[in-house]
Design a protein around this motif. Structure first.
Motif, mmCIF file in Angstrom:
data_model
loop_
_atom_site.group_PDB
_atom_site.id
_atom_site.type_symbol
_atom_site.label_atom_id
_atom_site.label_comp_id
_atom_site.label_asym_id
_atom_site.label_seq_id
_atom_site.Cartn_x
_atom_site.Cartn_y
_atom_site.Cartn_z
ATOM 1 N N UNK A 174 7.495 11.180 -3.436
ATOM 2 C CA UNK A 174 7.514 12.637 -3.297
ATOM 3 C C UNK A 174 6.251 13.128 -2.590
ATOM 4 N N UNK A 175 5.128 12.520 -2.887
ATOM 5 C CA UNK A 175 3.864 12.912 -2.259
ATOM 6 C C UNK A 175 3.902 12.690 -0.743
ATOM 7 N N UNK A 176 4.704 11.721 -0.307
ATOM 8 C CA UNK A 176 4.818 11.444 1.124
ATOM 9 C C UNK A 176 5.664 12.477 1.853
ATOM 10 N N UNK A 195 0.885 -1.164 0.000
ATOM 11 C CA UNK A 195 0.000 0.000 0.000
ATOM 12 C C UNK A 195 0.924 1.215 0.000
ATOM 13 N N UNK A 196 1.285 1.693 -1.169
ATOM 14 C CA UNK A 196 2.454 2.547 -1.339
ATOM 15 C C UNK A 196 2.357 3.890 -0.606
ATOM 16 N N UNK A 205 6.822 5.056 -8.833
ATOM 17 C CA UNK A 205 7.227 5.116 -7.430
ATOM 18 C C UNK A 205 7.625 6.523 -7.003
ATOM 19 N N UNK A 206 8.317 7.244 -7.905
ATOM 20 C CA UNK A 206 8.804 8.574 -7.558
ATOM 21 C C UNK A 206 7.705 9.526 -7.149
ATOM 22 N N UNK A 234 8.803 7.539 6.118
ATOM 23 C CA UNK A 234 9.293 8.901 6.371
ATOM 24 C C UNK A 234 9.473 9.143 7.861
ATOM 25 N N UNK A 235 8.530 8.671 8.650
ATOM 26 C CA UNK A 235 8.597 8.871 10.099
ATOM 27 C C UNK A 235 9.632 7.966 10.755
#
Length: 280
Positions: free
Chosen positions: A198-200, A122-123, A193-194, A131-132
């Motif tokens: 980036x959205x994250x 679940x990307x 994937x990029x 990220x966290x």
């Protein structure tokens, strides 16, 4: 995850025993190139998500204090443990869990790597969680075979593996739509994937292409192992027809190369790197 598809634990059931022999290796020196790009020096921790039998995990472990491999397939983890023992890699820890279960109490990492595994997750959820989990300035890394080489391949000394004919044989046994675990992938696995990463909230750091060079010889046994190492033709999918499939596959390979010898050019390795912003 791919639309309309649900993960289940049989995705790679029975494939672990075939993985090392069947899959082509990443480019020699890919671990050293990544270590140089990120200044890895033996400190910090690595997390390999979807580590499988430990191919990338064990290659990178020496650049970290601890290397953690995460995979939901117990057979894959057992193979990773066996390989770690055989190679004398003693700073690894293996965890049976899905990417969606992160952070799973695993703590903070200097680098999190996905080696051709991100597309099974679940990307958006996983990228935000990773990220966290990264220390400020830490890196998310995606490793894969380079899909679009710029130069035309040179001829090989033996016939190339007949992958199209092998795929047609799989379809003859399993149907026209790609199988994956107990479900099917009508449109294959997702890319891009990029954009997801980036959205994250990650910042793109760089891209490395590590040349492989050279041609490797492959035998019929190698190509049978390649077929059974894949989710689309994992051993369990054939049920009691598995011996028939292997018999027909070996007959196909004998027709393509009566001496049982094939050759293919090793693919270059593409490494995409994103960083967690230091202020995040």
């Amino acid at each position: 995850m791919p639309e309309g598809w649900q993960w289940d634990k049989t995705l790679f059931a029975g494939s672990a025993a075939y993985y090392e022999r069947g899959r082509l290796p990443y480019a020699p020196g890919f671990a050293e190139a990544l270590a140089a790009a990120l200044g890895l020096d033996g400190r910090g921790r690595l997390l390999d998500v979807g580590c499988g039998p430990g191919v990338v995990l064990l290659a990178l472990a020496r650049f970290f204090h601890e290397a953690v491999g995460l995979d939901p397939d117990e057979d894959m983890l057992a193979e990773a443990e066996r390989q770690a023992g055989r190679r004398g890699v003693g700073n690894t820890r293996l965890v049976a869990a899905r990417a969606e279960e992160l952070p799973a109490g695993l703590g903070e990492f200097r680098m999190v790597v996905f080696a051709q595994s991100f597309h099974w997750t679940d990307r958006d959820h996983v990228a935000a969680t990773v990220l966290r989990m990264l220390e400020p300035g830490g890196a998310l890394v995606h490793i894969s075979e380079l899909q679009d080489p710029s130069a035309a391949p040179e001829p090989t000394p033996s016939p190339a593996p007949p992958y199209e004919e092998m795929a047609a044989l799989v379809r003859r046994y399993l149907g026209p739509v790609r199988r994956a675990g107990q479900g099917t992938l009508v449109d294959g696995t997702p890319d891009g994937e990029g954009l997801v990463i980036a959205r994250a909230g990650f910042e793109h750091f760089g891209r490395l292409v590590v040349p492989a060079g050279g041609v490797t010889e492959r035998t019929a046994d190698d190509l049978v192992a390649w077929a059974f190492s894949r989710s689309a033709s994992a051993p369990h999918l054939f049920g009691d027809r598995r011996p028939d499939f292997e018999r027909d596959l070996r007959a196909l390979l004998r027709r393509a190369a009566p001496d049982g010898r094939f050759a293919e050019r090793l693919p270059d390795t593409e490494i995409m790197i994103w960083r967690r912003p230091s202020a995040t």
